[in-house]
Design an enzyme around this catalytic site. Sequence first.
Site, PDB file in Angstrom:
ATOM      1  N   TYR A 152       0.840  -1.435  -0.045  1.00  0.00           N
ATOM      2  CA  TYR A 152       0.068   0.035  -0.090  1.00  0.00           C
ATOM      3  C   TYR A 152       0.864   1.461   0.017  1.00  0.00           C
ATOM      4  O   TYR A 152       0.451   2.119  -0.704  1.00  0.00           O
ATOM      5  CB  TYR A 152      -1.005  -0.218   1.324  1.00  0.00           C
ATOM      6  CG  TYR A 152      -1.948   1.140   1.110  1.00  0.00           C
ATOM      7  CD1 TYR A 152      -2.887   1.076   0.664  1.00  0.00           C
ATOM      8  CD2 TYR A 152      -1.613   2.081   2.202  1.00  0.00           C
ATOM      9  CE1 TYR A 152      -4.204   2.077   0.822  1.00  0.00           C
ATOM     10  CE2 TYR A 152      -2.645   2.939   2.465  1.00  0.00           C
ATOM     11  CZ  TYR A 152      -3.854   3.106   1.720  1.00  0.00           C
ATOM     12  OH  TYR A 152      -4.659   4.196   1.640  1.00  0.00           O
ATOM     13  N   ALA A 154       3.915   1.526  -1.085  1.00  0.00           N
ATOM     14  CA  ALA A 154       4.480   1.620  -2.446  1.00  0.00           C
ATOM     15  C   ALA A 154       3.538   2.301  -3.397  1.00  0.00           C
ATOM     16  O   ALA A 154       4.043   3.348  -4.309  1.00  0.00           O
ATOM     17  CB  ALA A 154       5.108   0.263  -2.995  1.00  0.00           C
TER      18      ALA A 154
HETATM   19  P1  NAP Z   1     -13.411   2.467   1.546  1.00  0.00           P
HETATM   20  O1  NAP Z   1     -14.403   2.851   2.186  1.00  0.00           O
HETATM   21  O2  NAP Z   1     -12.898   1.129   1.440  1.00  0.00           O
HETATM   22  O3  NAP Z   1     -13.866   3.018  -0.264  1.00  0.00           O
HETATM   23  C1  NAP Z   1     -13.274   2.375  -1.400  1.00  0.00           C
HETATM   24  C2  NAP Z   1     -13.843   2.815  -2.599  1.00  0.00           C
HETATM   25  O4  NAP Z   1     -12.865   2.428  -3.546  1.00  0.00           O
HETATM   26  C3  NAP Z   1     -15.235   2.248  -2.784  1.00  0.00           C
HETATM   27  O5  NAP Z   1     -16.208   3.095  -3.197  1.00  0.00           O
HETATM   28  C4  NAP Z   1     -15.073   1.353  -3.787  1.00  0.00           C
HETATM   29  O6  NAP Z   1     -15.924   0.797  -4.653  1.00  0.00           O
HETATM   30  C5  NAP Z   1     -13.628   1.797  -4.350  1.00  0.00           C
HETATM   31  N1  NAP Z   1     -13.002   0.900  -5.299  1.00  0.00           N
HETATM   32  C6  NAP Z   1     -12.302  -0.068  -4.729  1.00  0.00           C
HETATM   33  N2  NAP Z   1     -11.568  -0.765  -5.714  1.00  0.00           N
HETATM   34  C7  NAP Z   1     -11.905  -0.342  -6.846  1.00  0.00           C
HETATM   35  C8  NAP Z   1     -11.748  -0.539  -8.201  1.00  0.00           C
HETATM   36  N3  NAP Z   1     -11.002  -1.592  -8.601  1.00  0.00           N
HETATM   37  N4  NAP Z   1     -12.172   0.051  -9.136  1.00  0.00           N
HETATM   38  C9  NAP Z   1     -12.968   1.103  -8.892  1.00  0.00           C
HETATM   39  N5  NAP Z   1     -13.541   1.464  -7.529  1.00  0.00           N
HETATM   40  C10 NAP Z   1     -12.998   0.737  -6.421  1.00  0.00           C
HETATM   41  O7  NAP Z   1     -12.081   3.489   1.454  1.00  0.00           O
HETATM   42  P2  NAP Z   1     -11.831   4.893   1.713  1.00  0.00           P
HETATM   43  O8  NAP Z   1     -11.236   4.969   3.138  1.00  0.00           O
HETATM   44  O9  NAP Z   1     -13.018   5.785   1.277  1.00  0.00           O
HETATM   45  O10 NAP Z   1     -10.636   5.436   0.869  1.00  0.00           O
HETATM   46  C11 NAP Z   1     -10.622   6.057  -0.409  1.00  0.00           C
HETATM   47  C12 NAP Z   1      -9.226   6.515  -0.685  1.00  0.00           C
HETATM   48  O11 NAP Z   1      -8.560   7.136   0.399  1.00  0.00           O
HETATM   49  C13 NAP Z   1      -8.395   5.231  -0.956  1.00  0.00           C
HETATM   50  O12 NAP Z   1      -7.489   5.668  -2.128  1.00  0.00           O
HETATM   51  C14 NAP Z   1      -7.681   5.017   0.277  1.00  0.00           C
HETATM   52  O13 NAP Z   1      -6.300   4.278   0.041  1.00  0.00           O
HETATM   53  C15 NAP Z   1      -7.398   6.388   0.721  1.00  0.00           C
HETATM   54  N6  NAP Z   1      -7.116   6.506   2.222  1.00  0.00           N
HETATM   55  C16 NAP Z   1      -8.039   6.355   3.052  1.00  0.00           C
HETATM   56  C17 NAP Z   1      -7.713   6.384   4.294  1.00  0.00           C
HETATM   57  C18 NAP Z   1      -8.600   5.988   5.710  1.00  0.00           C
HETATM   58  O14 NAP Z   1      -8.174   6.089   6.862  1.00  0.00           O
HETATM   59  N7  NAP Z   1      -9.770   5.722   5.406  1.00  0.00           N
HETATM   60  C19 NAP Z   1      -6.471   6.907   4.621  1.00  0.00           C
HETATM   61  C20 NAP Z   1      -5.472   7.326   3.789  1.00  0.00           C
HETATM   62  C21 NAP Z   1      -5.967   7.351   2.336  1.00  0.00           C
HETATM   63  P3  NAP Z   1     -16.958  -0.197  -4.383  1.00  0.00           P
HETATM   64  O15 NAP Z   1     -17.542  -0.014  -3.060  1.00  0.00           O
HETATM   65  O16 NAP Z   1     -18.107   0.142  -5.642  1.00  0.00           O
HETATM   66  O17 NAP Z   1     -16.397  -1.573  -5.002  1.00  0.00           O
END
Ligand code: NAP
Length: 241
Positions: A152, A154
Amino acid sequence: MSRIALITGASRGIGRAIALRLAKDGFDIWANYASGKEAAEALCREVEALGRKATAVGFNVRDGKAVKAALDPLIEQHGVPHVVVCNAGITRDGLLAMMSDEDWQSVIDTNLGGFFHITKTVMREMLRKRAGRIIAISSLSGEAGNAGQVNYAASKAGLIGASKALAKEVAKRNITVNVVAPGFIETDMVKDLPKEELAKMVPLQRFGKPEEVAAAVSFLASDEAAYITGAVLSVNGGMYM
Ligand code: NAP
């Protein structure tokens, strides 16, 4: 004609909050989902209630052909989005010594490959229009590293490098490319983590809200941010590891 914002992974969490915020800012929304069709369609109804147009667009960001097949006809019909937020991401955590090839590859292909496929698909029209905003959602893990997240970290560090390079490539055409790097944000992604323990490590003593990440994206997407490119905006409660 209204400006359009495309957000990948808009069905849940941070992507959903970004879509609602950009709709409030006046953008029509293309809300990408992978598996959450109903959730993305429900989001679209919320966007419409705010008086903006909304389209749910299903594709897997890992799959370049699927990205192109979904976006090309929309771009042809409505024009290229002004704002593109590469938000879709996954984790497959585990120590490197035990990490499977699949856990390495799926995280790189989704988090970093997704950025490549999405930006490549929109870039020609953005260059032609001489306008656009690309915003990548990286992570504190990509800035600082985190044990158990070699894959992740990376992918998320790769997003920072890719965004800085692309920023230099397209600046002459008035396109900006920036990164938002969240810390712990309350979404499904962190639901299994020991929240109270981890919150003590955050200087602001709490996890962030998806809306607080969306506010940073809103700023970078705004006209006020026109002179900012190649930047990383951390939204992490002061947690610089
Ligand atoms: P989340 O609640 O797990 O939601 C992930 C989203 O990404 C969902 O809408 C999912 O779609 C979509 N997704 C996953 N794989 C996909 C693919 N192959 N193609 C298209 N859509 C895909 O995650 P989140 O916390 O909102 O994270 C959003 C972003 O913020 C991510 O890049 C994550 O790495 C980053 N981030 C999050 C945190 C944190 O603490 N939450 C911290 C740092 C960075 P479906 O539900 O439709 O499958």
